[in-house]
Enzyme design. Structure first.
Site, PDB file in Angstrom:
ATOM      1  N   SER B 146       0.839  -1.203   0.000  1.00 25.43           N
ATOM      2  CA  SER B 146       0.000   0.000   0.000  1.00 25.43           C
ATOM      3  C   SER B 146       0.868   1.245   0.000  1.00 25.43           C
ATOM      4  O   SER B 146       1.982   1.230   0.525  1.00 25.43           O
ATOM      5  CB  SER B 146      -0.900   0.017   1.238  1.00 25.43           C
ATOM      6  OG  SER B 146      -1.559   1.259   1.342  1.00 25.43           O
ATOM      7  N   TYR B 159      -1.801  -0.036  10.196  1.00 26.24           N
ATOM      8  CA  TYR B 159      -1.944  -0.582   8.839  1.00 26.24           C
ATOM      9  C   TYR B 159      -0.701  -0.227   8.022  1.00 26.24           C
ATOM     10  O   TYR B 159      -0.090  -1.088   7.377  1.00 26.24           O
ATOM     11  CB  TYR B 159      -3.203   0.003   8.199  1.00 26.24           C
ATOM     12  CG  TYR B 159      -3.415  -0.370   6.760  1.00 26.24           C
ATOM     13  CD1 TYR B 159      -3.896  -1.618   6.421  1.00 26.24           C
ATOM     14  CD2 TYR B 159      -3.152   0.543   5.737  1.00 26.24           C
ATOM     15  CE1 TYR B 159      -4.104  -1.963   5.099  1.00 26.24           C
ATOM     16  CE2 TYR B 159      -3.363   0.209   4.406  1.00 26.24           C
ATOM     17  CZ  TYR B 159      -3.836  -1.036   4.085  1.00 26.24           C
ATOM     18  OH  TYR B 159      -4.045  -1.375   2.780  1.00 26.24           O
TER      19      TYR B 159
END
Lengths: 461, 253
Positions: B146, B159
């Site tokens: 990501s 995250y």
């Protein structure tokens, strides 16, 4: 609201944990009326009805929101967006029977089917509608005179009620729910999947012919002579009066029988980039547009081979063309008037529209055939149908619409709920006297702003 | 240049096949007639995806229901998948969780769960897969990390840090296996419109999942090392990585 694929997203450094809270606006295609709702996307068939069970203030399944008025809105309620339910379930290349989840769009079906030599049995003026939406509004196309409505080609579907019951519906099984759901405005339950009979084609191309006409009688004459042609539709100039009154272009076509590359469609590129200011649309600009469109076709008759995309979906090339009408939005008005009074009614209504000065860019005239629809509440019936759209001018538009709706009623016609934001409860109940019978099939948790408006209550809540 | 022989269907293992990005990518492969082995936790969703891909033209689709957090199962699961596919051209790791950042700030168990799912479990899978591919001197490992892993931000650093660890792991692994003929692709999507992000503020502006899938297929075909998708994220993350810390720590990102 869902947008079509292929657009470049605006960059947005959002954090993935900023959860959306509360209400959000969900616009219908006409951008009127404006209502907030709790918008919940469905991604799996198993999401429903569990997700709906705890919801208060009503629930409405919606697809792409391409209906113009409030049939796809629920003020203060919960909209379950079905576009995540877009999986294929089965396809038989021998029979053309396609089974798919109901949130699949007609564009996605075409991308799959055209390279395999199949086409939609009935297609509306945009391919950005879902399979479920096409059934719920029992849409029609340029081939209504030979093929009837979309619902006629839906062989079966599953209806999930909010209490968790699942009904397999077909002309022979749960046939009452089959009839109520086709044209049932999404109120009988969630259509989770449906089976559709596609039709074979050998080419992407359409043998096209465009013919100018002057007046309704020439239009009717052309219609009579084109009975054997699969697709016919007319654009009509509703701004002109006098000798140019009811002039237009009659467009007809058949799927070409010359074998050709069957390739998927390219993605649309143009995006109407901003809301047009209110002054951009006035009687002068509309008259100029209509005159230009009429003469765009320089010759009285044009014959061409045309790709199916511009033939069926001329406006899909421009995503968000509804912004052309500005923030205030547009109203659609579509009637069908039966043959007994179709000619007289059409002339009377066109005169009233021309007189009002509230002209429409996109006036579409078409004849409906006598192929019956399986739907209890379906809009089409044999006669002439005319679709007009108008930018909203609050003081002028609504009185005009009321007059036009009353005229439609006097001529024995009716209006199309998918295109409506203005008819009164009394008008609706006169147009669709079977509405009380239909109401018995409504899912108690499901309702829409349209249904509340035209039945005068918000039942079951 | 494409290294793919277009006449034989590719053998593709998809770990996390019910994620929105995985599903969109698999539809492109299915239309090309690929052989697919799909792994996901939820049997009902997995069956719906498998049926869709078969209908779209995949030449072979097999599935396994598994919770990939269970690393003990990985060797058996992967061996079974490779047997079923009769080989392996691409292993595609697409699963991950966003987790609850606010809760993870207060509770280590929540934080550990995010790190386990997004970092530890992929390390276990990729270790087995890399060794398998090295033995055969062929294969592509395509892994979704990501942009959030490029720099920690207060709004999602758990995250982000799990993805940062994954990105660093992929870089090191690539450095090790490239000379063995194995490709490692690190995919760094910005926010994408999927089930994972639906309902988020501004999600209507997120990237279209079909366009993202197309870029991923293209990057795998070209044996790329890193893919920012949509491509605008590459210069944006370059700027974000280079904002001096004394300024960055004052920002609300």
């Amino acid at each position: 609201m869902p947008t079509a694929s292929g657009t470049t997203p605006e960059l947005n450094f959002r954090t993935p944990d900023e959860q959306f809270e509360g209400q959000a606006p969900f616009e219908s295609w006409g951008r009127y009326p404006n209502y907030d709702a709790n918008v919940v996307p469905l991604h799996w068939q198993s999401d429903y009805p569990a997700v709906a069970s705890g919801m208060h203030n009503g629930v409405l399944p919606v697809g792409m929101g391409r209906s113009y008025g409030d049939v796809c809105l629920l003020n203060g309620g919960n909209l379950l967006v079905t576009t995540g339910l877009n999986r294929l379930i089965a396809f038989d290349p021998e029979t053309g029977l396609l089974t798919a989840e109901a949130g699949i769009t007609l564009a996605q079906i075409l991308d799959f089917a055209v390279p395999r030599g199949f086409f939609l049995p009935v297609s509306p003026g945009t391919k950005y509608v879902t399979l479920g939406g096409a059934i719920a509004n029992d849409i029609h196309g340029k081939n209504h005179h030979v093929a009837g409505t979309f619902g006629r080609h839906v062989t079966q579907f599953e209806l999930v009620r909010s209490d968790g019951t699942r009904k397999l519906c077909s002309p022979t099984e749960n046939s009452d729910f089959y009839a109520a759901t086709i044209g049932g405005l999404g109120l009988t339950g969630l259509i989770s999947w449906a089976q559709l009979r596609l039709k074979p084609i050998v080419s992407r191309l359409i043998d096209y012919e465009g013919i100018q006409f002057h007046g309704i009688d020439e239009f009717l004459d052309l219609t009579r002579r084109s009975q054997d042609i699969e697709y016919t539709v007319s654009w009509i100039d509703c701004a002109s009066t006098g000798k140019n009154f009811a002039r237009g272009v009659f467009m007809q076509g058949d799927h070409s029988t010359k074998r050709d590359m069957l390739t998927p469609s390219p993605k649309p590129k143009l995006v109407f980039p901003f809301d047009a200011p209110g002054f951009a649309l006035n009687h002068l600009s509309v008259s100029l547009f209509n005159t230009a469109f009429f003469h765009k076709q320089i010759h009285n008759r044009v014959v061409a081979l045309q790709d199916y995309e511009p033939f069926f979906y001329p406006l899909d090339k421009v995503l968000h063309w509804n912004r052309m009408y500005g923030k205030r939005g547009l109203l659609q008005f579509q009637y069908v008037i039966p043959w007994e009074s179709a000619r007289e009614g059409t002339i009377t209504i066109l005169k009233e529209v021309a007189k009002s000065g509230l002209a429409s860019f996109l006036a579409v005239l078409k004849v409906f055939g006598d192929v019956p629809s399986p739907g209890m509440m379906s809009f089409p019936k044999p006669g002439i149908t005319l679709a007009l759209d108008f930018p909203i001018k609050p003081d002028k538009s609504f009185p005009l619409f009321e007059r036009l709706a009353d005229m439609t009623r006097e001529f024995g016609g009716r209006l199309y709920p998918a295109k409506d934001a203005a008819m009164t409860a009394a008008q609706f109940q006169a147009f669709y006297p079977q509405w009380q019978q239909f109401a018995r099939y409504r899912d108690p948790q499901l309702t829409s702003s349209f249904w509340e408006r035209v039945t005068g209550d918000r039942p079951g809540l | 240049m494409s290294q793919i022989d277009s006449t034989t269907p590719r053998k593709i293992l998809v770990l996390g096949a019910t994620s929105g990005i995985a599903e969109a990518t698999c539809r492109i492969w299915a239309a090309q007639g690929a052989r697919l082995f799909l792994v996901a936790r939820n049997a009902e969703k997995l069956a719906a995806v498998a049926t869709d891909l078969r209908t779209r033209g995949a030449s072979y689709v097999d599935t396994a229901v598994a919770d990939l957090d269970n690393t003990d199962q990985h060797p058996t699961l992967l061996a079974h998948a490779v047997n079923s596919l009769t080989g392996l051209d691409v292993a595609y790791l697409t699963y991950g969780i966003l987790g609850d950042q606010a809760k993870a700030e207060q509770d280590f168990n929540t934080a550990a769960q995010i790190i386990y799912t997004n970092y530890m479990a992929p390390v276990s899978l990729l270790t087995w897969l890399a060794n398998f591919c090295v033995q055969r001197h062929a294969g592509t490992l395509a892994v979704i990390s990501s942009v959030a892993g490029d720099r920690g931000r207060k709004s999602n650093y758990l995250y982000g840090s799990s993805k940062a660890g994954l990105s660093a792991f992929l870089g090191g692994l690539r450095n090790r296996v490239d000379r063995e003929g194995v490709t490692v692709l690190a995919i760094k999507p910005g926010p994408v419109k999927t089930a994972m992000t639906s309902g988020m503020k501004g999600s209507e502006k997120f990237a279209d999942v079909d366009a993202v899938a197309k870029s991923i297929v293209n990057a795998i075909d070209k044996r790329q090392d890193t893919l920012y998708v949509p491509f605008q994220w590459q210069p944006i993350m370059f700027i974000i990585r280079n904002i001096p810390e004394r300024i960055f720590k004052k920002l609300n990102l």
